[in-house]
Write an enzyme that holds these catalytic residues in place. Structure first.
Site, PDB file in Angstrom:
ATOM      1  N   TYR A 185       0.756  -1.155   0.256  1.00  0.00           N
ATOM      2  CA  TYR A 185      -0.030   0.247  -0.241  1.00  0.00           C
ATOM      3  C   TYR A 185       0.788   1.636  -0.060  1.00  0.00           C
ATOM      4  CZ  TYR A 185      -3.419   3.226   1.485  1.00  0.00           C
ATOM      5  OH  TYR A 185      -4.005   4.692   2.144  1.00  0.00           O
ATOM      6  N   LYS A 189       1.064   4.370  -2.233  1.00  0.00           N
ATOM      7  CA  LYS A 189       1.071   5.205  -2.207  1.00  0.00           C
ATOM      8  C   LYS A 189       2.296   6.462  -2.780  1.00  0.00           C
ATOM      9  CE  LYS A 189      -2.932   5.388  -2.112  1.00  0.00           C
ATOM     10  NZ  LYS A 189      -4.458   6.457  -3.117  1.00  0.00           N
TER      11      LYS A 189
HETATM   12  N1  LIG Z   1     -10.035   7.006   4.050  1.00  0.00           N
HETATM   13  C1  LIG Z   1      -8.630   7.419   4.664  1.00  0.00           C
HETATM   14  O1  LIG Z   1      -8.100   7.560   6.161  1.00  0.00           O
HETATM   15  C2  LIG Z   1      -7.246   7.928   3.796  1.00  0.00           C
HETATM   16  C3  LIG Z   1      -5.911   8.136   4.866  1.00  0.00           C
HETATM   17  C4  LIG Z   1      -5.020   7.806   3.631  1.00  0.00           C
HETATM   18  C5  LIG Z   1      -5.047   8.503   2.098  1.00  0.00           C
HETATM   19  N2  LIG Z   1      -6.781   7.568   2.184  1.00  0.00           N
HETATM   20  C6  LIG Z   1      -6.581   7.935   0.613  1.00  0.00           C
HETATM   21  O2  LIG Z   1      -8.018   8.252   0.232  1.00  0.00           O
HETATM   22  C7  LIG Z   1      -8.742   7.603  -1.179  1.00  0.00           C
HETATM   23  C8  LIG Z   1      -9.648   7.387  -0.795  1.00  0.00           C
HETATM   24  O3  LIG Z   1     -10.449   6.713  -0.078  1.00  0.00           O
HETATM   25  P1  LIG Z   1     -11.495   6.426   1.223  1.00  0.00           P
HETATM   26  O4  LIG Z   1     -10.999   6.477   2.405  1.00  0.00           O
HETATM   27  O5  LIG Z   1     -12.501   7.640   0.552  1.00  0.00           O
HETATM   28  O6  LIG Z   1     -11.201   4.385   0.953  1.00  0.00           O
HETATM   29  P2  LIG Z   1     -13.192   3.967  -0.209  1.00  0.00           P
HETATM   30  O7  LIG Z   1     -14.395   4.989   0.835  1.00  0.00           O
HETATM   31  O8  LIG Z   1     -12.850   2.627   0.409  1.00  0.00           O
HETATM   32  O9  LIG Z   1     -13.556   5.096  -1.455  1.00  0.00           O
HETATM   33  C9  LIG Z   1     -12.329   4.191  -2.484  1.00  0.00           C
HETATM   34  C10 LIG Z   1     -13.049   3.707  -3.770  1.00  0.00           C
HETATM   35  O10 LIG Z   1     -12.377   3.921  -4.806  1.00  0.00           O
HETATM   36  C11 LIG Z   1     -13.271   3.355  -5.778  1.00  0.00           C
HETATM   37  N3  LIG Z   1     -12.387   2.061  -6.263  1.00  0.00           N
HETATM   38  C12 LIG Z   1     -11.594   1.248  -5.664  1.00  0.00           C
HETATM   39  N4  LIG Z   1     -11.469   0.161  -6.796  1.00  0.00           N
HETATM   40  C13 LIG Z   1     -11.785   0.540  -7.706  1.00  0.00           C
HETATM   41  C14 LIG Z   1     -11.600   0.205  -9.026  1.00  0.00           C
HETATM   42  N5  LIG Z   1     -10.966  -0.637 -10.215  1.00  0.00           N
HETATM   43  N6  LIG Z   1     -11.739   1.462  -9.899  1.00  0.00           N
HETATM   44  C15 LIG Z   1     -12.526   2.474  -9.782  1.00  0.00           C
HETATM   45  N7  LIG Z   1     -12.704   2.866  -8.882  1.00  0.00           N
HETATM   46  C16 LIG Z   1     -12.287   1.737  -6.878  1.00  0.00           C
HETATM   47  C17 LIG Z   1     -14.211   2.578  -4.763  1.00  0.00           C
HETATM   48  O11 LIG Z   1     -15.358   1.812  -5.248  1.00  0.00           O
HETATM   49  P3  LIG Z   1     -15.901   1.105  -5.100  1.00  0.00           P
HETATM   50  O12 LIG Z   1     -16.883   1.059  -4.017  1.00  0.00           O
HETATM   51  O13 LIG Z   1     -16.907   0.053  -6.523  1.00  0.00           O
HETATM   52  O14 LIG Z   1     -15.001  -0.649  -5.100  1.00  0.00           O
HETATM   53  C18 LIG Z   1     -14.756   3.596  -3.932  1.00  0.00           C
HETATM   54  O15 LIG Z   1     -15.461   4.195  -4.207  1.00  0.00           O
HETATM   55  C19 LIG Z   1      -8.017   6.461  -1.508  1.00  0.00           C
HETATM   56  O16 LIG Z   1      -6.287   6.727  -2.683  1.00  0.00           O
HETATM   57  C20 LIG Z   1      -6.994   6.196  -0.365  1.00  0.00           C
HETATM   58  O17 LIG Z   1      -5.326   5.563  -0.065  1.00  0.00           O
HETATM   59  C21 LIG Z   1      -7.608   7.556   2.449  1.00  0.00           C
END
Ligand SMILES: NC(=O)c1ccc[n+]([C@@H]2O[C@H](COP(=O)([O-])OP(=O)(O)OC[C@H]3O[C@@H](n4cnc5c(N)ncnc54)[C@H](OP(=O)(O)O)[C@@H]3O)[C@@H](O)[C@H]2O)c1
Length: 307
Positions: A185, A189
């Site tokens: 992961y 990133k």
């Molecule tokens: N939440 C945190 O604390 C945190 C911290 C650091 C970084 N981030 C980053 O923030 C970003 C958003 O994450 P989130 O926290 O909002 O998580 P999330 O709620 O799990 O959202 C992830 C999104 O990515 C989509 N996705 C996954 N695989 C895909 C694919 N093959 N093609 C197109 N879309 C796809 C998912 O769609 P489906 O529902 O269809 O799978 C979902 O809409 C990520 O890049 C993550 O690394 C998050």
């Protein structure tokens, strides 16, 4: 600055945005605010049904919102190419591209194109999508206000804490053996950070940024729970005091639209919440690695028939 009200967001009437993964989590928090401020927002992701749910929620809060669906599966390069082509048929401008979709710490599995899913979805799919959208972004940058055309790569502070210290493992990009799901992961990133830096260098008329959104309560934790069931126990601690995705999208929104970020000073920058230009890890700041990753990715895509 209040991160509740997102009061730094200007009027976005006439702007066109794409948010990958824009129907859940941070992507949803980003899409709804962009739409509420007048942008036409394409939610680019895999499920038309999830889009419909998100659209209904956005419209119920903001009846005049213009949100549209763009089918995009980042785990399938052919689909990525089709999505970029479809977008170019639909629109003649693109002001804001938010590469937000992601997966975290899922068990080892390869995409149809032979990439481990985390590096494949989080980085390589987004790299191709962005590359194919560069012509329309550049065309838009030629007529839009300076610094308003942006590419935002949603990275993580995991790029520094979790990626291998030596940076990108070019000899084993999938990190199949001898690496944890967490290291994979962090590696993906780190690639997001390096991607923004190379975009800034190659396309200086587009403001390219990467960022850590902060720890935010979303569905992302389903990944570590599926690969490391014990994670369920520490999850409440990890997320203690963390905001939900509406509030948590502030740093993404800041990167996407804040007029305080300037093309001449901030291109390629990495942002900590909210809007703090910060140094990424040593590997994330290495100009040679920036170039090497570009070359490696172009070659990897070329060998699969994607230019
Ligand atoms: N939440 C945190 O604390 C945190 C911290 C650091 C970084 N981030 C980053 O923030 C970003 C958003 O994450 P989130 O926290 O909002 O998580 P999330 O709620 O799990 O959202 C992830 C999104 O990515 C989509 N996705 C996954 N695989 C895909 C694919 N093959 N093609 C197109 N879309 C796809 C998912 O769609 P489906 O529902 O269809 O799978 C979902 O809409 C990520 O890049 C993550 O690394 C998050």
């Amino acid at each position: 600055m209040s991160n509740d009200s997102h009061d730094f967001i200007p009027d976005l009437a006439g702007k066109v945005a794409i948010v990958t993964g824009g129907y859940t989590g941070l992507g949803f928090g980003t899409s709804i605010e962009l739409a509420k401020h007048g942008a036409r927002v394409y939610i680019a992701s895999r499920s038309a049904a999830k889009f419909k749910d998100a659209e209904l929620e956005i419209i119920s809060e903001c009846p005049q919102a213009d949100v549209r669906f763009l089918m995009l599966d980042l785990a399938n390069l052919n689909n990525v190419q089709e999505a970029a082509e479809r977008f170019a048929q639909l629109e003649s401008s693109l002001h804001i591209l938010v590469n937000n979709a992601g997966v975290m710490c899922i068990p080892y599995k390869e995409t149809i194109d032979g990439f481990e899913t985390q590096i494949g979805v989080n980085y390589i799919g987004h790299f191709l999508f962005t590359k194919l959208l560069i012509p329309i972004l550049q065309k838009t940058a030629g007529i839009a206000e300076k610094g308003s055309v942006r590419i935002v790569n949603v990275s993580s502070n995991g790029h520094a804490k979790l990626a291998p210290k030596e940076g990108i493992i070019f000899s084993d990009i999938n990190m199949k053996n001898n690496f944890s799901v967490w290291a994979r992961y962090g590696h993906s990133k780190l690639a997001n950070v390096l991607h923004s830096k190379v975009l800034a260098k190659r396309y200086p008329n587009i403001l390219a940024l990467s960022l850590h959104p902060g720890t935010v309560k979303t569905n992302l934790s389903t990944g570590p729970i599926s690969s490391t069931p014990l994670y369920r126990l520490i999850k409440p601690l990890v997320e203690l005091g963390a905001p939900g995705p509406r509030k948590g999208a502030a740093n993404i929104l800041f990167a996407a639209v804040s007029p305080r970020l300037r093309l001449e000073f901030d291109n390629g920058a990495y942002l900590l919440p909210i809007g703090k230009v910060s140094a990424p890890s040593k590997a994330g700041s290495d100009p040679q690695m920036v170039e090497d990753l570009w070359e490696w990715t172009i070659k990897a895509l070329g060998s699969r028939g994607y230019e």
